[in-house]
Design a protein around this motif. Structure first.
Motif, PDB file in Angstrom:
ATOM      1  N   TYR A 376      58.845  16.433  69.312  1.00  0.00           N
ATOM      2  CA  TYR A 376      58.503  15.050  68.980  1.00  0.00           C
ATOM      3  C   TYR A 376      57.326  14.605  69.826  1.00  0.00           C
ATOM      4  N   GLY A 377      56.398  13.906  69.200  1.00  0.00           N
ATOM      5  CA  GLY A 377      55.243  13.360  69.904  1.00  0.00           C
ATOM      6  C   GLY A 377      55.366  11.858  70.061  1.00  0.00           C
ATOM      7  N   VAL A 378      54.951  11.351  71.210  1.00  0.00           N
ATOM      8  CA  VAL A 378      55.046   9.910  71.479  1.00  0.00           C
ATOM      9  C   VAL A 378      53.998   9.188  70.626  1.00  0.00           C
ATOM     10  N   SER A 379      54.453   8.272  69.787  1.00  0.00           N
ATOM     11  CA  SER A 379      53.557   7.505  68.916  1.00  0.00           C
ATOM     12  C   SER A 379      53.121   6.226  69.619  1.00  0.00           C
ATOM     13  N   THR A 380      52.145   5.557  69.026  1.00  0.00           N
ATOM     14  CA  THR A 380      51.603   4.334  69.643  1.00  0.00           C
ATOM     15  C   THR A 380      52.680   3.272  69.827  1.00  0.00           C
ATOM     16  N   LYS A 381      53.523   3.108  68.821  1.00  0.00           N
ATOM     17  CA  LYS A 381      54.557   2.078  68.886  1.00  0.00           C
ATOM     18  C   LYS A 381      55.596   2.357  69.969  1.00  0.00           C
ATOM     19  N   MET A 382      55.798   3.627  70.317  1.00  0.00           N
ATOM     20  CA  MET A 382      56.854   4.004  71.262  1.00  0.00           C
ATOM     21  C   MET A 382      56.345   4.123  72.703  1.00  0.00           C
ATOM     22  N   ILE A 383      55.048   3.862  72.930  1.00  0.00           N
ATOM     23  CA  ILE A 383      54.489   4.009  74.288  1.00  0.00           C
ATOM     24  C   ILE A 383      55.222   3.144  75.309  1.00  0.00           C
ATOM     25  N   PRO A 384      55.519   1.856  75.014  1.00  0.00           N
ATOM     26  CA  PRO A 384      56.209   1.027  76.026  1.00  0.00           C
ATOM     27  C   PRO A 384      57.536   1.614  76.488  1.00  0.00           C
ATOM     28  N   LEU A 385      58.234   2.310  75.601  1.00  0.00           N
ATOM     29  CA  LEU A 385      59.537   2.867  75.951  1.00  0.00           C
ATOM     30  C   LEU A 385      59.413   4.115  76.823  1.00  0.00           C
ATOM     31  N   PHE A 386      58.307   4.854  76.676  1.00  0.00           N
ATOM     32  CA  PHE A 386      58.182   6.133  77.382  1.00  0.00           C
ATOM     33  C   PHE A 386      57.221   6.090  78.573  1.00  0.00           C
ATOM     34  N   GLY A 394      50.956  10.924  72.438  1.00  0.00           N
ATOM     35  CA  GLY A 394      50.692  12.334  72.157  1.00  0.00           C
ATOM     36  C   GLY A 394      51.485  13.285  73.007  1.00  0.00           C
ATOM     37  N   SER A 395      52.209  12.782  74.000  1.00  0.00           N
ATOM     38  CA  SER A 395      53.049  13.671  74.813  1.00  0.00           C
ATOM     39  C   SER A 395      54.087  14.336  73.928  1.00  0.00           C
ATOM     40  N   ILE A 396      54.308  15.646  74.147  1.00  0.00           N
ATOM     41  CA  ILE A 396      55.221  16.420  73.302  1.00  0.00           C
ATOM     42  C   ILE A 396      56.528  16.622  74.056  1.00  0.00           C
ATOM     43  N   GLU A 457      63.546   9.032  64.982  1.00  0.00           N
ATOM     44  CA  GLU A 457      62.911   8.711  63.698  1.00  0.00           C
ATOM     45  C   GLU A 457      61.531   8.101  63.880  1.00  0.00           C
ATOM     46  N   ARG A 458      61.339   7.378  65.001  1.00  0.00           N
ATOM     47  CA  ARG A 458      60.083   6.668  65.208  1.00  0.00           C
ATOM     48  C   ARG A 458      59.071   7.463  66.024  1.00  0.00           C
ATOM     49  N   LEU A 459      59.431   8.659  66.432  1.00  0.00           N
ATOM     50  CA  LEU A 459      58.493   9.555  67.101  1.00  0.00           C
ATOM     51  C   LEU A 459      57.796  10.429  66.057  1.00  0.00           C
ATOM     52  N   GLN A 460      56.626  10.955  66.422  1.00  0.00           N
ATOM     53  CA  GLN A 460      55.884  11.825  65.499  1.00  0.00           C
ATOM     54  C   GLN A 460      56.554  13.194  65.422  1.00  0.00           C
ATOM     55  N   PRO A 461      56.945  13.662  64.209  1.00  0.00           N
ATOM     56  CA  PRO A 461      57.619  14.975  64.122  1.00  0.00           C
ATOM     57  C   PRO A 461      56.641  16.122  64.336  1.00  0.00           C
ATOM     58  N   LEU A 462      57.067  17.094  65.113  1.00  0.00           N
ATOM     59  CA  LEU A 462      56.326  18.328  65.372  1.00  0.00           C
ATOM     60  C   LEU A 462      57.312  19.478  65.350  1.00  0.00           C
ATOM     61  N   HIS A 463      56.824  20.690  65.347  1.00  0.00           N
ATOM     62  CA  HIS A 463      57.708  21.849  65.501  1.00  0.00           C
ATOM     63  C   HIS A 463      56.950  22.985  66.178  1.00  0.00           C
ATOM     64  N   GLN A 464      57.710  23.754  66.927  1.00  0.00           N
ATOM     65  CA  GLN A 464      57.141  24.906  67.634  1.00  0.00           C
ATOM     66  C   GLN A 464      57.694  26.187  67.028  1.00  0.00           C
ATOM     67  N   LYS A 476      52.029  20.213  63.522  1.00  0.00           N
ATOM     68  CA  LYS A 476      52.427  18.858  63.163  1.00  0.00           C
ATOM     69  C   LYS A 476      53.442  18.874  62.029  1.00  0.00           C
ATOM     70  N   GLY A 477      54.279  17.832  61.996  1.00  0.00           N
ATOM     71  CA  GLY A 477      55.254  17.685  60.919  1.00  0.00           C
ATOM     72  C   GLY A 477      56.449  18.602  61.081  1.00  0.00           C
ATOM     73  N   ASN A 478      57.397  18.462  60.165  1.00  0.00           N
ATOM     74  CA  ASN A 478      58.552  19.357  60.119  1.00  0.00           C
ATOM     75  C   ASN A 478      58.170  20.617  59.363  1.00  0.00           C
ATOM     76  N   ILE A 479      58.701  21.754  59.760  1.00  0.00           N
ATOM     77  CA  ILE A 479      58.386  22.997  59.065  1.00  0.00           C
ATOM     78  C   ILE A 479      58.949  22.941  57.649  1.00  0.00           C
ATOM     79  N   GLU A 480      58.138  23.358  56.687  1.00  0.00           N
ATOM     80  CA  GLU A 480      58.591  23.377  55.295  1.00  0.00           C
ATOM     81  C   GLU A 480      59.575  24.531  55.107  1.00  0.00           C
ATOM     82  N   PRO A 481      60.678  24.300  54.415  1.00  0.00           N
ATOM     83  CA  PRO A 481      61.620  25.397  54.182  1.00  0.00           C
ATOM     84  C   PRO A 481      61.079  26.391  53.160  1.00  0.00           C
TER      85      PRO A 481
END
Length: 575
Positions: A376-386, A394-396, A457-464, A476-481
């Protein structure tokens, strides 16, 4: 029925009154089927005892081969060489160089006369044709050019409407040793011509390209043609050049013949009979395929394995019976047949199955299911919380790290509800980050699980993704099945489409080849619409059961990364 009997009597005066009554019986069931050619021409077929006996085109009646086997002298007959049958069944007309000249001379016919075509040594007709010139014109032309326009043959689609029986063996009326001489150049005997074509009677308005002499009905053993070519190229010919001169279809026919005789001679025992035809193909013929080559019935002239076996049965090498409904088995093998006895295993033979096994072992050793971790990547809206925990936009983070950060934030700000520790009080930052505008005046506390799920839900989805022996890759995003779908094609046929194999480190071409071997169905690779540099695998039929076994058991991929397994056909006994 009276009118039909009168029409038959007028069309075929050679029939006696007794034969006519037998041919068009008074009380037996007589069915009429109307089918259409690809040109839209109506063709009427008359059926008796489940066999087509007549067909009518533009008010002209023609007998089928089933009728001619009962009345072999109904039409004037011309003989040809057995290898020519394959060409006739493939849609060719009969050329005069392919007609055997008997010692007694040809029957006298005029242009447009309906004739029967027989094979040398057997009086049972294998084709119905119209003479394109009179007997005198044939001889005057030096037996060159097209002699007969073929309408219907043994092994074509009209023949398939019946019980699919083989021609009886009828001794020729005249035997001439000269008739057994070589036919010469095979390629001069026949020439492709457009012929009347028929479609399925169940779909009279869907005008397809099925013909009375459709190439799908070709069931001629290529070994006989190879013998003729070998004789023609015996002097000064290089074997490799002779092999290269054959078309891919002829090479596949030769490969099927080789594997068939190899399997009969070296693999199948009398105690194995009856043997399922599918087992014979997969367990015996495949193991006799040379390394570097692959059996594919669709690339042969037979098109279907059942038709290949029908030809071998016609050669009296094997006997095939339907012991269970829809399931055919080889019940008898003539190991003393000259073709079986004459077969010798090619020198230096190395089976393709051994090479395939080694490839499979190598694949199993090399391929490992990738390790996939949601991030999960920190989005602009979630910066105050993190930002209190030192994270910025952008922190992962992993899900466990997100959970720990939220728990620490709640404890540091003393937000745990004192009356019920399962709830967290919502402060201004949590309100702005996690609540919708409609909820901000109504929601004052949240359950821990609700708090965590809203945050994720409000963080940017990523996958490794980490492939074996490689550095991790973050995307970026969730991996497609892996997406498996069933699509409908023409003639109500189904195909299985597999997408996104590359995302999991799978080679689509390798998967297609393995599936094609497992299910014996045609597989193709096409570009994936809307995706650059990605492809999809398409294989005939609903193959989800085989795909599930391969992906889940062989490749060890988690089920959550495979979409569409629920579309597998239901297994159960057919009623």
């Amino acid at each position: 029925r009276r009118k039909l009997r009168a029409d038959v009597a007028a069309a075929f005066p050679a029939l006696s009154a007794e034969q006519l009554t037998e041919f068009i019986p008074n009380k037996e069931e007589l069915n009429v089927i109307k089918i259409y050619s690809h040109k839209g021409e109506a063709v009427t077929v008359y059926m008796n005892n489940r066999n087509p006996i007549l067909f009518e085109i533009e008010k002209a009646l023609y007998p089928t081969v089933y009728t001619l086997w009962v009345y072999p002298d109904l039409l004037p007959a011309f003989s040809t060489w057995p290898p020519v049958l394959q060409k006739l069944a493939g849609g060719a007309d009969l050329m005069l160089p392919g007609v055997v000249v008997p010692s007694s001379g040809f029957p006298q016919v005029e242009r447009g006369t309906l004739c029967a075509v027989t094979l040398l040594g057997n009086r049972a007709p294998v084709a119905v044709a119209v003479a394109t010139m009179s007997t005198a014109e044939m001889l005057a032309a030096g037996m060159k050019g097209k002699g007969f326009a073929v309408l219907h043959t043994y092994l074509d689609h009209l023949w398939e409407y019946g019980d699919k029986s083989c021609p009886p063996t009828l001794a020729p009326l005249v035997t001439d040793a000269a008739e057994k001489e070589s036919a010469g150049d095979e390629e001069e005997l026949v020439r492709k011509e457009p012929v009347t074509s028929l479609t399925d009677p169940a779909q009279p308005l869907d005008l397809g390209d099925l013909s009375l002499t459709d190439s799908c009905a070709v069931l001629m053993g290529r070994d006989e043609l190879n013998e003729h070519r070998a004789a023609d190229t015996a002097e000064g010919a290089n074997p490799e050049e002779a092999e290269n001169s054959r078309t891919p279809q002829e090479q596949m026919d030769a490969l099927f013949n080789q594997c068939f005789f190899h399997a009969l001679k070296c693999k199948v025992k009398k105690s194995d009979l009856p043997l399922l035809t599918s087992t014979f193909l997969r367990s015996h013929m495949f193991s006799c395929c040379p390394a570097g080559q692959q059996l594919d019935i669709k690339k042969s002239s037979y098109k279907k394995f059942s038709k290949f076996l029908q030809w071998m049965q016609h050669q009296k090498i094997i006997q095939v019976k339907e012991l269970n409904k829809g399931v055919e088995s080889i019940v008898e093998v003539d190991w003393k047949h000259p073709d079986v006895k004459a077969f010798a295993v090619p020198e230096g033979f190395s089976p393709a199955s051994a090479a395939q096994d080694s490839k499979n072992e190598e694949r199993e050793q090399v391929y490992h299911a990738p390790e996939i971790i949601p991030l999960y990547g920190v989005s602009t809206k979630m910066i105050p919380l993190f930002q209190e925990s030192g994270h910025k936009k952008g922190s992962i983070l992993s899900s466990s790290e997100v959970r720990n950060i939220i728990m620490n934030y709640v404890k540091m700000n003393e937000l745990v509800d004192e009356t019920n520790k399962n709830f967290v009080k919502v402060n201004a930052i949590l309100c702005d980050c996690l609540l919708d505008k409609s909820e901000q005046d109504e929601v004052s506390n949240l359950k821990w699980d609700d708090l965590f799920s809203r945050c994720l839900e409000r963080l940017q989805p990523l996958h490794q993704v980490t492939f074996f022996g490689q550095e991790p890759v973050v995307r970026k995003g969730n991996i497609e099945p892996i997406d498996i779908t069933i699509a409908q094609r023409s003639s109500n046929k189904k195909v299985t489409i597999i997408k996104n194999l590359e995302l999991y480190g799978l080679d689509p071409e390798c998967v297609a080849n393995i599936l094609q071997q497992k299910v014996q169905a045609s597989a193709t690779i096409t570009p994936l619409p809307g995706a650059k540099d990605r492809v999809q695998v398409q294989i005939q039929g609903n193959q989800i059961h085989h795909l599930a076994k391969m992906l889940l058991e062989e490749y060890q991929l988690p089920r959550k990364y495979i979409q569409g397994l629920e579309k597998a056909p239901k297994l159960g006994r057919k009623k």
